[in-house]
Design an enzyme around this catalytic site. Structure first.
Site, PDB file in Angstrom:
ATOM      1  N   LYS A 275     -51.100  21.837  -1.777  1.00  0.00           N
ATOM      2  CA  LYS A 275     -50.414  20.572  -1.211  1.00  0.00           C
ATOM      3  C   LYS A 275     -49.082  19.554  -1.955  1.00  0.00           C
ATOM      4  O   LYS A 275     -50.098  19.999  -3.425  1.00  0.00           O
ATOM      5  CB  LYS A 275     -50.788  19.898   0.232  1.00  0.00           C
ATOM      6  CG  LYS A 275     -51.844  18.671  -0.613  1.00  0.00           C
ATOM      7  CD  LYS A 275     -52.663  18.121   0.619  1.00  0.00           C
ATOM      8  CE  LYS A 275     -53.743  17.195  -0.267  1.00  0.00           C
ATOM      9  NZ  LYS A 275     -54.571  16.669   0.309  1.00  0.00           N
TER      10      LYS A 275
ATOM     11  N   MET B  57     -37.117   3.220 -18.149  1.00  0.00           N
ATOM     12  CA  MET B  57     -37.019   4.181 -17.140  1.00  0.00           C
ATOM     13  C   MET B  57     -37.270   5.790 -18.517  1.00  0.00           C
ATOM     14  O   MET B  57     -37.252   6.629 -17.367  1.00  0.00           O
ATOM     15  CB  MET B  57     -35.125   3.652 -16.744  1.00  0.00           C
ATOM     16  CG  MET B  57     -35.576   5.440 -15.577  1.00  0.00           C
ATOM     17  SD  MET B  57     -33.869   5.332 -15.126  1.00  0.00           S
ATOM     18  CE  MET B  57     -33.629   3.706 -13.701  1.00  0.00           C
TER      19      MET B  57
ATOM     20  N   TYR C 109     -38.477  -4.917 -22.508  1.00  0.00           N
ATOM     21  CA  TYR C 109     -38.455  -5.869 -21.322  1.00  0.00           C
ATOM     22  C   TYR C 109     -39.183  -7.070 -21.330  1.00  0.00           C
ATOM     23  O   TYR C 109     -40.055  -6.729 -21.760  1.00  0.00           O
ATOM     24  CB  TYR C 109     -38.013  -5.375 -20.304  1.00  0.00           C
ATOM     25  CG  TYR C 109     -36.837  -4.450 -20.146  1.00  0.00           C
ATOM     26  CD1 TYR C 109     -35.624  -4.869 -20.505  1.00  0.00           C
ATOM     27  CD2 TYR C 109     -36.729  -2.394 -20.288  1.00  0.00           C
ATOM     28  CE1 TYR C 109     -35.015  -4.275 -19.752  1.00  0.00           C
ATOM     29  CE2 TYR C 109     -36.199  -2.283 -19.720  1.00  0.00           C
ATOM     30  CZ  TYR C 109     -35.014  -2.551 -19.641  1.00  0.00           C
ATOM     31  OH  TYR C 109     -33.781  -1.731 -19.925  1.00  0.00           O
TER      32      TYR C 109
ATOM     33  N   ARG D 177     -59.187   8.610   9.975  1.00  0.00           N
ATOM     34  CA  ARG D 177     -57.492   8.682  10.119  1.00  0.00           C
ATOM     35  C   ARG D 177     -56.878   9.193  10.836  1.00  0.00           C
ATOM     36  O   ARG D 177     -56.522   9.746  11.916  1.00  0.00           O
ATOM     37  CB  ARG D 177     -57.503   9.531   8.719  1.00  0.00           C
ATOM     38  CG  ARG D 177     -56.541   9.239   8.134  1.00  0.00           C
ATOM     39  CD  ARG D 177     -55.694   9.579   6.382  1.00  0.00           C
ATOM     40  NE  ARG D 177     -56.414  10.926   6.311  1.00  0.00           N
ATOM     41  CZ  ARG D 177     -56.681  11.421   5.119  1.00  0.00           C
ATOM     42  NH1 ARG D 177     -56.657  10.745   3.752  1.00  0.00           N
ATOM     43  NH2 ARG D 177     -57.425  12.184   4.939  1.00  0.00           N
TER      44      ARG D 177
END
Ligand SMILES: *Cc1c(COP(=O)(O)O)cnc(C)c1O
Length: 366
Positions: free
Chosen positions: A34, A302, A254, A130
């Site tokens: 999957k 990024m 950053y 679930r």
């Protein structure tokens, strides 16, 4: 060209699948592919495994159809069954197997007239809470399905919440409920995910459902002699695209999260969260530069990340950087270790590698 590539080793995939089979020699193992084979490419992985596996498992009919359209002939199980009743016509047309976890799915199936009976895995909620019928509801549903003309090869299926943990009390509670139910119904079982395949032989059923271990990740809290034989399938590799020297105290990236504790050499690597590399990676997260362990220094950007390479001899623009998997010199960086530094699990890192990262396969025919 940008040097970031996800190298996919299909021999390692086959090796890991065989390992899953050797762990559970009395079971048949569906290969769970999957989510695009956990980010590795479902069709390529299915083609590499098709000669060896009795069935594949996916999450949806869309995933199953794209495998069939790609030429995959072996049975494909829909782990969550149908999402809408009209999917049953496609299940019948393509010959898929389905799980059934809800009353509306039972009703839809019994209202449908397939050309041939459909193999069904009846999902029981033994404690995951679930999907599935409770152990009290399951016998009634079993009786409605077991002789229905729409149904063949009925199995009981369930999923474990804690099979990865060494402490087994909740696992044993789930297992006890399932054993009682299976004996009462005379039902064949399909229970084991990767950790149960590896660590809980009592859960090995008629079928098992290994997933993440096929891709070389160790799902157990504590590695053992079997999991140490797993081989990484995906190696996420890039290169250094710039180098700079910093004085003691100078920050990187950053927010200046990392500051040079001494005069330092910093490498800029072409890989970032825009590729799926996790921005939660802390300073100290390992990477391999020229096959040698180094640490991320500064926040992931990024398209780039920064690594302290002060102690690596002969670094240069173009030096190989491995984010996880194996390096050209044979060194291996476990994705499970990287995941811990990112406060996550291998599953999210693997399924998170974005489409802009090219996948290169070690076989011409895929
Ligand atoms: C994804 C999935 C698996 C495989 O789990 P792993 O932990 O990757 O081995 C097995 N069964 C079901 C129902 C699943 O959804």
């Amino acid at each position: 060209m940008r040097p970031l590539v996800a190298h996919i080793d299909l021999d390692a995939l086959r090796h890991n699948y065989q390992l899953a089979c050797r762990c559970a020699p009395q079971s048949r193992s569906v290969a769970v592919i999957k989510a695009d084979a956990y980010g590795h490419g479902a069709l390529e992985c299915a083609r590499a495994l098709e000669a060896d596996v009795p069935a594949f498992a996916v999450a949806s009919i869309e995933e199953a159809i794209s495998l069939r359209e790609g030429g995959i002939k072996v049975p494909i199980v829909l782990l969550e069954g149908i999402f809408t009743a009209d999917e049953l016509a496609l299940v019948d047309q393509y010959g898929f197997w389905i799980s059934v976890h809800s009353e509306w799915q039972v009703t839809a199936l019994l209202d449908f007239s397939p050309r041939q009976p459909i193999p069904v895995w009846l999902k029981v909620d033994s404690g995951m809470h679930r999907l599935g019928f409770s152990p009290e509801e399951a016998p009634g549903v079993w009786q409605r399905l077991v002789n229905a003309p729409q149904v063949t090869a009925l199995h009981l299926m369930s999923h474990f919440a804690t099979a990865d943990a060494r402490e087994g009390s909740y696992f044993n509670q789930q297992m006890a409920a399932l054993t009682t139910l299976a004996e009462k119904l005379g039902a064949p079982l399909c229970l084991a995910n990767s950790p149960a395949t590896l660590a809980w032989p009592v859960a090995h059923g008629d079928w098992n459902r290994p997933g993440v271990m096929l891709y070389g990740s160790d799902p157990l809290e504590e590695a053992n002699e079997i999991t140490r034989q797993l081989r990484p399938v995906m190696s996420l590799r890039s290169e250094i695209i710039a180098l700079r020297e910093l004085d003691e105290g100078e920050p990187v990236g950053y927010g200046g999260r990392w500051q040079a504790p001494r005069r330092s050499k910093i490498a800029v690597v072409a890989a970032g969260y825009g590729d799926g590399y996790d921005r939660h990676a802390v300073d100290g997260t390992p990477v391999l530069v020229n096959g040698q362990r180094c640490a991320i220094a500064g926040k992931v950007s990024m398209d780039m990340l920064t690594v302290d390479v002060t102690d690596v001899p002969e670094v240069a623009i173009g030096s190989e950087v491995v984010l996880w998997g194996s390096a050209s010199n044979g060194a291996v960086l476990s994705i499970d270790e990287v995941a811990r530094y990112c406060d996550t699990i291998s599953y999210t890192l693997l399924t998170g590698v974005l489409p802009r990262v090219p996948r290169h396969y070690n076989e011409a025919h895929v």
